[in-house]
Motif scaffolding. Structure first.
Motif, PDB file in Angstrom:
ATOM      1  N   MET A 186      23.620 -31.344 -28.462  1.00 54.02           N
ATOM      2  CA  MET A 186      22.284 -31.206 -29.037  1.00 54.02           C
ATOM      3  C   MET A 186      22.101 -29.752 -29.456  1.00 54.02           C
ATOM      4  SD  MET A 186      18.549 -31.958 -27.294  1.00 54.02           S
ATOM      5  CE  MET A 186      19.027 -33.588 -26.862  1.00 54.02           C
ATOM      6  N   ASP A 187      21.590 -29.556 -30.659  1.00 57.82           N
ATOM      7  CA  ASP A 187      21.416 -28.185 -31.115  1.00 57.82           C
ATOM      8  C   ASP A 187      20.145 -27.562 -30.520  1.00 57.82           C
ATOM      9  OD1 ASP A 187      19.260 -29.026 -32.656  1.00 57.82           O
ATOM     10  OD2 ASP A 187      20.300 -28.854 -34.557  1.00 57.82           O
ATOM     11  N   LYS A 188      20.072 -26.255 -30.647  1.00 63.94           N
ATOM     12  CA  LYS A 188      19.008 -25.494 -29.993  1.00 63.94           C
ATOM     13  C   LYS A 188      17.622 -25.845 -30.532  1.00 63.94           C
ATOM     14  CE  LYS A 188      18.067 -20.878 -28.334  1.00 63.94           C
ATOM     15  NZ  LYS A 188      18.567 -19.523 -28.179  1.00 63.94           N
ATOM     16  N   SER A 189      17.497 -26.116 -31.808  1.00 61.65           N
ATOM     17  CA  SER A 189      16.181 -26.433 -32.365  1.00 61.65           C
ATOM     18  C   SER A 189      15.659 -27.775 -31.851  1.00 61.65           C
ATOM     19  CB  SER A 189      16.198 -26.404 -33.889  1.00 61.65           C
ATOM     20  OG  SER A 189      17.070 -27.385 -34.389  1.00 61.65           O
ATOM     21  N   LYS A 190      16.545 -28.751 -31.696  1.00 64.06           N
ATOM     22  CA  LYS A 190      16.126 -30.047 -31.142  1.00 64.06           C
ATOM     23  C   LYS A 190      15.728 -29.910 -29.682  1.00 64.06           C
ATOM     24  CE  LYS A 190      18.760 -33.031 -34.203  1.00 64.06           C
ATOM     25  NZ  LYS A 190      19.842 -34.015 -34.293  1.00 64.06           N
ATOM     26  N   MET A 191      16.476 -29.100 -28.954  1.00 60.44           N
ATOM     27  CA  MET A 191      16.158 -28.874 -27.553  1.00 60.44           C
ATOM     28  C   MET A 191      14.808 -28.177 -27.408  1.00 60.44           C
ATOM     29  SD  MET A 191      18.534 -27.157 -24.602  1.00 60.44           S
ATOM     30  CE  MET A 191      19.864 -28.272 -25.002  1.00 60.44           C
ATOM     31  N   GLU A 192      14.537 -27.233 -28.289  1.00 58.07           N
ATOM     32  CA  GLU A 192      13.250 -26.541 -28.260  1.00 58.07           C
ATOM     33  C   GLU A 192      12.105 -27.520 -28.516  1.00 58.07           C
ATOM     34  OE1 GLU A 192      10.835 -22.829 -30.313  1.00 58.07           O
ATOM     35  OE2 GLU A 192      12.806 -23.369 -31.094  1.00 58.07           O
ATOM     36  N   ILE A 193      12.266 -28.391 -29.484  1.00 56.17           N
ATOM     37  CA  ILE A 193      11.225 -29.378 -29.798  1.00 56.17           C
ATOM     38  C   ILE A 193      10.995 -30.312 -28.613  1.00 56.17           C
ATOM     39  CG2 ILE A 193      10.680 -31.369 -31.248  1.00 56.17           C
ATOM     40  CD1 ILE A 193      12.157 -29.836 -33.538  1.00 56.17           C
ATOM     41  N   LEU A 194      12.069 -30.786 -28.000  1.00 53.72           N
ATOM     42  CA  LEU A 194      11.941 -31.666 -26.837  1.00 53.72           C
ATOM     43  C   LEU A 194      11.214 -30.971 -25.691  1.00 53.72           C
ATOM     44  CD1 LEU A 194      15.435 -33.408 -26.741  1.00 53.72           C
ATOM     45  CD2 LEU A 194      13.228 -34.452 -27.292  1.00 53.72           C
ATOM     46  N   LEU A 195      11.557 -29.718 -25.456  1.00 57.73           N
ATOM     47  CA  LEU A 195      10.913 -28.966 -24.373  1.00 57.73           C
ATOM     48  C   LEU A 195       9.444 -28.723 -24.672  1.00 57.73           C
ATOM     49  CD1 LEU A 195      11.191 -27.597 -21.658  1.00 57.73           C
ATOM     50  CD2 LEU A 195      12.085 -25.572 -22.817  1.00 57.73           C
ATOM     51  N   ARG A 196       9.135 -28.375 -25.905  1.00 56.68           N
ATOM     52  CA  ARG A 196       7.723 -28.172 -26.280  1.00 56.68           C
ATOM     53  C   ARG A 196       6.928 -29.462 -26.137  1.00 56.68           C
ATOM     54  NH1 ARG A 196       7.292 -24.839 -31.727  1.00 56.68           N
ATOM     55  NH2 ARG A 196       5.104 -24.997 -31.172  1.00 56.68           N
ATOM     56  N   ASN A 197       7.520 -30.587 -26.520  1.00 54.16           N
ATOM     57  CA  ASN A 197       6.843 -31.874 -26.369  1.00 54.16           C
ATOM     58  C   ASN A 197       6.616 -32.207 -24.897  1.00 54.16           C
ATOM     59  OD1 ASN A 197       6.717 -32.265 -29.127  1.00 54.16           O
ATOM     60  ND2 ASN A 197       8.544 -33.530 -29.191  1.00 54.16           N
ATOM     61  N   ARG A 198       7.607 -31.938 -24.066  1.00 55.24           N
ATOM     62  CA  ARG A 198       7.470 -32.197 -22.625  1.00 55.24           C
ATOM     63  C   ARG A 198       6.385 -31.306 -22.014  1.00 55.24           C
ATOM     64  NH1 ARG A 198       6.444 -34.999 -18.759  1.00 55.24           N
ATOM     65  NH2 ARG A 198       7.376 -34.515 -16.766  1.00 55.24           N
ATOM     66  N   ILE A 199       6.325 -30.057 -22.442  1.00 53.10           N
ATOM     67  CA  ILE A 199       5.290 -29.140 -21.961  1.00 53.10           C
ATOM     68  C   ILE A 199       3.919 -29.678 -22.337  1.00 53.10           C
ATOM     69  CG2 ILE A 199       4.256 -26.851 -22.328  1.00 53.10           C
ATOM     70  CD1 ILE A 199       7.179 -25.767 -22.446  1.00 53.10           C
ATOM     71  N   GLU A 200       3.756 -30.096 -23.569  1.00 53.26           N
ATOM     72  CA  GLU A 200       2.466 -30.616 -24.038  1.00 53.26           C
ATOM     73  C   GLU A 200       2.077 -31.880 -23.268  1.00 53.26           C
ATOM     74  OE1 GLU A 200      -1.029 -30.381 -26.023  1.00 53.26           O
ATOM     75  OE2 GLU A 200       0.581 -28.907 -26.113  1.00 53.26           O
ATOM     76  N   LYS A 201       3.028 -32.764 -23.065  1.00 48.42           N
ATOM     77  CA  LYS A 201       2.759 -34.009 -22.331  1.00 48.42           C
ATOM     78  C   LYS A 201       2.344 -33.707 -20.884  1.00 48.42           C
ATOM     79  CE  LYS A 201       4.868 -38.394 -21.026  1.00 48.42           C
ATOM     80  NZ  LYS A 201       6.077 -39.202 -21.052  1.00 48.42           N
ATOM     81  N   LEU A 202       3.061 -32.807 -20.236  1.00 40.43           N
ATOM     82  CA  LEU A 202       2.750 -32.464 -18.853  1.00 40.43           C
ATOM     83  C   LEU A 202       1.413 -31.734 -18.749  1.00 40.43           C
ATOM     84  CD1 LEU A 202       3.721 -32.703 -15.965  1.00 40.43           C
ATOM     85  CD2 LEU A 202       5.020 -30.601 -16.290  1.00 40.43           C
ATOM     86  N   LYS A 203       1.108 -30.914 -19.741  1.00 37.89           N
ATOM     87  CA  LYS A 203      -0.190 -30.228 -19.754  1.00 37.89           C
ATOM     88  C   LYS A 203      -1.324 -31.245 -19.815  1.00 37.89           C
ATOM     89  CE  LYS A 203      -1.926 -28.357 -23.449  1.00 37.89           C
ATOM     90  NZ  LYS A 203      -2.248 -27.523 -24.614  1.00 37.89           N
ATOM     91  N   ASN A 204      -1.184 -32.227 -20.677  1.00 34.71           N
ATOM     92  CA  ASN A 204      -2.208 -33.268 -20.787  1.00 34.71           C
ATOM     93  C   ASN A 204      -2.300 -34.094 -19.504  1.00 34.71           C
ATOM     94  OD1 ASN A 204      -2.953 -32.543 -23.399  1.00 34.71           O
ATOM     95  ND2 ASN A 204      -1.407 -33.853 -24.317  1.00 34.71           N
ATOM     96  N   GLU A 205      -1.158 -34.368 -18.900  1.00 32.33           N
ATOM     97  CA  GLU A 205      -1.137 -35.100 -17.626  1.00 32.33           C
ATOM     98  C   GLU A 205      -1.859 -34.302 -16.533  1.00 32.33           C
ATOM     99  OE1 GLU A 205       2.229 -36.373 -14.379  1.00 32.33           O
ATOM    100  OE2 GLU A 205       2.776 -36.481 -16.503  1.00 32.33           O
ATOM    101  N   MET A 206      -1.621 -32.995 -16.506  1.00 31.66           N
ATOM    102  CA  MET A 206      -2.266 -32.146 -15.515  1.00 31.66           C
ATOM    103  C   MET A 206      -3.783 -32.129 -15.709  1.00 31.66           C
ATOM    104  SD  MET A 206      -1.738 -28.092 -14.657  1.00 31.66           S
ATOM    105  CE  MET A 206      -2.594 -27.582 -16.142  1.00 31.66           C
ATOM    106  N   ILE A 207      -4.227 -32.052 -16.948  1.00 31.31           N
ATOM    107  CA  ILE A 207      -5.662 -32.055 -17.239  1.00 31.31           C
ATOM    108  C   ILE A 207      -6.294 -33.371 -16.798  1.00 31.31           C
ATOM    109  CG2 ILE A 207      -7.368 -32.066 -19.118  1.00 31.31           C
ATOM    110  CD1 ILE A 207      -5.464 -30.052 -20.567  1.00 31.31           C
ATOM    111  N   MET A 208      -5.623 -34.474 -17.096  1.00 32.77           N
ATOM    112  CA  MET A 208      -6.146 -35.774 -16.699  1.00 32.77           C
ATOM    113  C   MET A 208      -6.179 -35.907 -15.172  1.00 32.77           C
ATOM    114  SD  MET A 208      -4.890 -39.620 -17.726  1.00 32.77           S
ATOM    115  CE  MET A 208      -4.906 -39.200 -19.451  1.00 32.77           C
TER     116      MET A 208
END
Length: 59
Positions: free
Chosen positions: A1-23
């Motif tokens: 997996m290239d670095k840009s795809k990994m960055e996108i996946l990590l950013r998406n996971r961060i956003e998902k977890l942030k929303n989960e934490m808020i809920m």
């Protein structure tokens, strides 16, 4: 997996977890063990992101 795809996946996971934490905080409170666990996991992901993908601006 290239670095840009990994960055996108990590950013998406961060956003998902942030929303989960808020809920979780809205349901069980800011100082609940569930909220604190989400917060700690989010911290780990943010540190990982900063370590590998945050770009330093030159002065």
């Amino acid at each position: 997996m290239d670095k840009s795809k990994m960055e996108i996946l990590l950013r998406n996971r961060i956003e998902k977890l942030k929303n989960e934490m808020i809920m979780t905080a809205s349901i069980s409170g800011m100082d609940s063990s569930e909220t604190l666990h989400c917060s700690q996991e989010l911290d780990k992901l943010i540190i990982l992101y900063m370590k590998h993908f945050a770009y330093k601006k030159s002065a």
